[in-house]
Design a protein around this motif. Structure first.
Motif, mmCIF file in Angstrom:
data_model
loop_
_atom_site.group_PDB
_atom_site.id
_atom_site.type_symbol
_atom_site.label_atom_id
_atom_site.label_comp_id
_atom_site.label_asym_id
_atom_site.label_seq_id
_atom_site.Cartn_x
_atom_site.Cartn_y
_atom_site.Cartn_z
ATOM 1 N N VAL A 71 57.887 -14.281 22.076
ATOM 2 C CA VAL A 71 57.945 -12.941 21.226
ATOM 3 C C VAL A 71 58.378 -13.384 19.909
ATOM 4 C CG1 VAL A 71 59.120 -10.737 20.998
ATOM 5 C CG2 VAL A 71 58.902 -11.706 23.345
ATOM 6 N N ALA A 72 57.574 -13.084 18.928
ATOM 7 C CA ALA A 72 58.054 -13.244 17.301
ATOM 8 C C ALA A 72 58.234 -12.110 16.726
ATOM 9 C CB ALA A 72 56.659 -14.217 16.805
ATOM 10 N N TYR A 73 59.685 -12.026 16.199
ATOM 11 C CA TYR A 73 60.119 -11.145 15.479
ATOM 12 C C TYR A 73 59.686 -11.232 13.937
ATOM 13 C CZ TYR A 73 62.025 -9.763 19.603
ATOM 14 O OH TYR A 73 62.711 -9.352 21.022
ATOM 15 N N ARG A 74 59.275 -10.439 13.214
ATOM 16 C CA ARG A 74 59.167 -10.245 11.690
ATOM 17 C C ARG A 74 59.423 -9.004 11.210
ATOM 18 N NH1 ARG A 74 56.913 -15.060 9.569
ATOM 19 N NH2 ARG A 74 56.673 -13.517 7.749
ATOM 20 N N TYR A 75 60.020 -9.117 9.928
ATOM 21 C CA TYR A 75 60.707 -8.052 9.341
ATOM 22 C C TYR A 75 59.931 -7.868 7.878
ATOM 23 C CZ TYR A 75 63.868 -5.559 6.026
ATOM 24 O OH TYR A 75 64.350 -4.756 5.265
ATOM 25 N N PHE A 76 59.455 -6.544 7.733
ATOM 26 C CA PHE A 76 59.218 -6.108 6.360
ATOM 27 C C PHE A 76 59.519 -4.963 5.844
ATOM 28 C CE2 PHE A 76 55.950 -4.394 8.856
ATOM 29 C CZ PHE A 76 55.052 -3.518 8.443
ATOM 30 N N ALA A 77 59.227 -4.382 4.766
ATOM 31 C CA ALA A 77 59.473 -3.161 4.416
ATOM 32 C C ALA A 77 58.643 -2.393 3.480
ATOM 33 C CB ALA A 77 60.942 -3.179 3.591
ATOM 34 N N THR A 78 58.477 -1.230 3.219
ATOM 35 C CA THR A 78 57.621 -0.718 2.287
ATOM 36 C C THR A 78 58.597 0.487 1.747
ATOM 37 O OG1 THR A 78 56.976 1.309 3.764
ATOM 38 C CG2 THR A 78 55.653 -0.628 3.969
ATOM 39 N N PRO A 79 58.033 0.956 0.536
ATOM 40 C CA PRO A 79 59.063 1.932 -0.191
ATOM 41 C C PRO A 79 59.448 3.148 0.792
ATOM 42 C CG PRO A 79 57.329 1.220 -1.636
ATOM 43 C CD PRO A 79 56.798 0.670 -0.437
ATOM 44 N N ARG A 80 58.831 3.442 1.897
ATOM 45 C CA ARG A 80 59.195 4.469 2.598
ATOM 46 C C ARG A 80 59.946 4.108 3.846
ATOM 47 N NH1 ARG A 80 56.192 9.150 1.943
ATOM 48 N NH2 ARG A 80 56.725 9.643 4.067
ATOM 49 N N ARG A 81 59.767 2.885 4.250
ATOM 50 C CA ARG A 81 60.504 2.546 5.414
ATOM 51 C C ARG A 81 60.556 1.131 5.780
ATOM 52 N NH1 ARG A 81 58.518 5.817 10.775
ATOM 53 N NH2 ARG A 81 60.155 7.231 10.447
ATOM 54 N N LYS A 82 61.749 0.782 6.368
ATOM 55 C CA LYS A 82 61.750 -0.887 6.933
ATOM 56 C C LYS A 82 61.321 -0.904 8.255
ATOM 57 C CE LYS A 82 66.372 -0.623 6.111
ATOM 58 N NZ LYS A 82 67.774 -0.790 6.115
ATOM 59 N N PHE A 83 60.596 -2.235 8.635
ATOM 60 C CA PHE A 83 60.174 -2.471 9.948
ATOM 61 C C PHE A 83 60.736 -3.678 10.662
ATOM 62 C CE2 PHE A 83 57.155 -0.059 7.257
ATOM 63 C CZ PHE A 83 56.775 1.100 8.020
ATOM 64 N N ILE A 84 60.924 -3.653 11.904
ATOM 65 C CA ILE A 84 60.995 -5.041 12.530
ATOM 66 C C ILE A 84 60.012 -4.844 13.726
ATOM 67 C CG2 ILE A 84 62.302 -6.343 14.157
ATOM 68 C CD1 ILE A 84 64.902 -5.170 12.878
ATOM 69 N N ILE A 85 58.994 -6.000 13.561
ATOM 70 C CA ILE A 85 57.924 -6.073 14.542
ATOM 71 C C ILE A 85 57.821 -7.026 15.712
ATOM 72 C CG2 ILE A 85 55.487 -6.430 14.302
ATOM 73 C CD1 ILE A 85 55.388 -6.831 11.446
ATOM 74 N N ALA A 86 57.779 -7.030 16.988
ATOM 75 C CA ALA A 86 57.877 -7.748 17.968
ATOM 76 C C ALA A 86 56.517 -8.173 18.645
ATOM 77 C CB ALA A 86 58.847 -7.198 19.015
ATOM 78 N N ASP A 87 55.855 -9.385 18.108
ATOM 79 C CA ASP A 87 54.736 -9.727 18.417
ATOM 80 C C ASP A 87 54.839 -10.315 19.835
ATOM 81 O OD1 ASP A 87 51.965 -10.333 18.557
ATOM 82 O OD2 ASP A 87 52.258 -12.293 17.507
ATOM 83 N N THR A 88 54.033 -9.738 20.870
ATOM 84 C CA THR A 88 54.114 -10.133 22.201
ATOM 85 C C THR A 88 53.008 -10.738 22.691
ATOM 86 O OG1 THR A 88 53.631 -7.956 22.958
ATOM 87 C CG2 THR A 88 56.199 -8.319 22.343
ATOM 88 N N PRO A 89 53.105 -11.586 23.953
ATOM 89 C CA PRO A 89 51.745 -12.220 24.368
ATOM 90 C C PRO A 89 51.216 -11.314 25.331
ATOM 91 C CG PRO A 89 54.152 -13.219 24.889
ATOM 92 C CD PRO A 89 54.251 -11.989 24.304
ATOM 93 N N GLY A 90 49.775 -11.682 25.393
ATOM 94 C CA GLY A 90 48.851 -10.719 25.950
ATOM 95 C C GLY A 90 48.434 -11.330 27.511
ATOM 96 N N HIS A 91 49.006 -12.655 27.719
ATOM 97 C CA HIS A 91 48.495 -13.312 28.986
ATOM 98 C C HIS A 91 49.303 -12.627 30.059
ATOM 99 C CE1 HIS A 91 46.803 -16.177 26.590
ATOM 100 N NE2 HIS A 91 46.201 -16.977 27.666
ATOM 101 N N ILE A 92 49.062 -12.392 31.206
ATOM 102 C CA ILE A 92 49.764 -11.664 32.542
ATOM 103 C C ILE A 92 50.830 -12.453 32.583
ATOM 104 C CG2 ILE A 92 48.401 -13.125 34.160
ATOM 105 C CD1 ILE A 92 48.390 -10.247 35.772
ATOM 106 N N GLN A 93 51.049 -13.912 32.707
ATOM 107 C CA GLN A 93 52.117 -14.625 32.966
ATOM 108 C C GLN A 93 53.435 -14.560 32.085
ATOM 109 O OE1 GLN A 93 49.046 -15.958 32.082
ATOM 110 N NE2 GLN A 93 49.365 -18.030 31.558
ATOM 111 N N TYR A 94 53.033 -13.795 30.878
ATOM 112 C CA TYR A 94 54.128 -13.677 29.905
ATOM 113 C C TYR A 94 54.453 -12.148 29.696
ATOM 114 C CZ TYR A 94 52.468 -18.413 28.635
ATOM 115 O OH TYR A 94 52.133 -19.843 28.446
#
Length: 413
Positions: A71-94
């Motif tokens: 799982v990779a976490y990334r932070y970014f923001a726009t003038p309207r809101r702050k975001f934390i993204i969790a990029d998760t794997p697609g493989h069934i074993q993950y």
């Protein structure tokens, strides 16, 4: 500005990492040195191609194999809101990694490859999002450029997913046709799909309403730490630090401490920025009380007229995260809010068939990535609400006592 946590989900090669890279790139949330680094590492095809997936796929194995593993976490923001993204794997074993990333999310983006439509992993991840009480889901039909941006392809996939999602408990679902590689309907409206009248993905993320997702009715304050400064200036100070997991606390409110049952009133509520007039989820605060009563880590401060369930026999849905199978009669350590105890598995009720959502009662073997319902008995009473009512006081983890590995994520029924 408020904070939106969201996770990506879907099958292998649906373009989750590329979509996040596109979101960061088009919203101008990448530093120049980051962009230069991925330009150097990208495959140079002679046409200025930049592999945006490399913004989140940082492990060497991920870059070599072209897949997402952790799982990779990334932070970014726009003038309207702050975001934390969790990029998760697609493989069934993950799948267990997907559970980790989704456990704190307000919203889930489920990607579907327009060429393949809804597949098993689409259903699995949507079901997990529903099980984890994620109230907002965006189905992004990706790679529309590879099917000629045809409306009938999008509509067919939308109808298929609507039929499946009718069995889920997700109240808010959006459908967006996109091309993460080319940026269609990600941040900017697509000129290639004039038939789509809805909002872009970025607009949806910026405007989805999450304030009412928290439980502001049931007051819950698990105590993390008792603060007793060792200095003459504050020698009389005794504060209880923690995070508000439900309801609203104010100075002067009558409270009850569990498990002792002692009652008193709130004297002050302190934060790093000074005292406040009220505390609500997800604020981290220090509460001082009018009377000195016995409270320690693992206890919970609640309102006398609105108490959680207190029990040692607990039914829960579990996502199994370990190669070693769940053992009926097995003993595990348990961590719930700030409390730690031990438990024994008294019964395995059933397993869930991810594709049909039917109960499988004749096969109660729960292994890696399986989801089932079990009954446990704990060595000490837990103070909890159902997971559907409060995601924080209704969740727990099971830990192998010998290896200290987390073996299951549990949602109290």
């Amino acid at each position: 500005m408020d904070l939106l946590r969201f996770t990506t989900a879907g099958s292998v090669d649906d373009g989750k990492s590329t979509l996040i890279g596109r979101l960061l790139y088009d919203s101008k949330s990448i530093f120049e040195d980051q962009l230069e680094a991925i330009e150097r590492t990208s495959e140079q095809r002679g046409d200025g191609y930049v592999n945006l997936a490399l913004l989140t796929d940082g492990l060497r194995a991920e870059r070599e194999q072209g897949i997402t593993i952790d799982v990779a976490y990334r932070y970014f923001a726009t003038p309207r809101r702050k975001f934390i993204i969790a990029d998760t794997p697609g493989h069934i074993q993950y799948t267990r990694n997907m559970v980790t990333g989704a456990s704190t999310a307000n919203l889930a983006i489920v990607l579907v490859d327009a060429r393949h439509g809804v597949v098993e992993q689409t259903c699995r991840h949507a079901f997990i999002a529903s099980l984890l009480q994620i109230k907002h889901l965006v189905l992004c039909v990706n790679k529309m450029d590879l099917v000629g941006y045809k409306q009938e392809v999008f509509e067919r996939i939308k109808e298929h997913f609507q039929a499946f999602s009718s069995k889920l408990s997700v109240p808010d679902i959006h459908y967006i046709p996109i091309s993460a590689l080319n940026g269609d309907n990600v941040v900017d409206k697509s000129e290639n799909m004039p038939w789509y009248r809805g909002a872009t993905l970025m607009y949806t993320l910026e405007n989805v309403h999450i304030a009412s997702d928290m439980n502001h009715v049931d007051s819950r304050f698990p105590v993390q730490w008792v603060i007793r400064p060792q200095s003459e200036q504050y020698h009389d100070f005794r504060g209880y630090a923690g995070r508000v997991e439900g309801g609203i606390f104010k100075p002067g409110d009558e409270i009850l401490a569990l498990p002792s049952g002692f009652t008193t009133t709130i004297k002050n509520i302190e934060t790093i920025d000074g005292p406040v007039s009220e505390a609500f989820p997800p604020m981290s605060v220090v509460i001082t009380l009018k009377d000195e009563i016995d409270i320690s880590r693992g206890d919970m401060i609640v309102k006398p007229n609105n108490q959680p369930t207190v029990s040692q026999d607990i039914e829960l849905m579990v996502c199994w995260l370990h190669e070693k199978k769940l053992q009926a009669g097995g003993k595990y350590a348990i961590r719930h809010t700030t409390k730690e105890a031990r438990c024994i598995v008294k019964d395995i009720r059933y397993k869930i068939n991810i594709n049909t959502l039917h109960r499988v009662e004749d096969d109660k073997t729960i292994g890696l990535n399986d989801i089932g319902r079990i009954l446990i008995r704990t060595t000490a009473p837990l103070f909890y609400d159902s997971y559907s009512r409060n995601r924080f006081t209704g969740s727990l983890i099971l830990v192998d006592e010998f290896t200290n590995e987390t073996v299951a994520a549990g949602m109290i029924v």
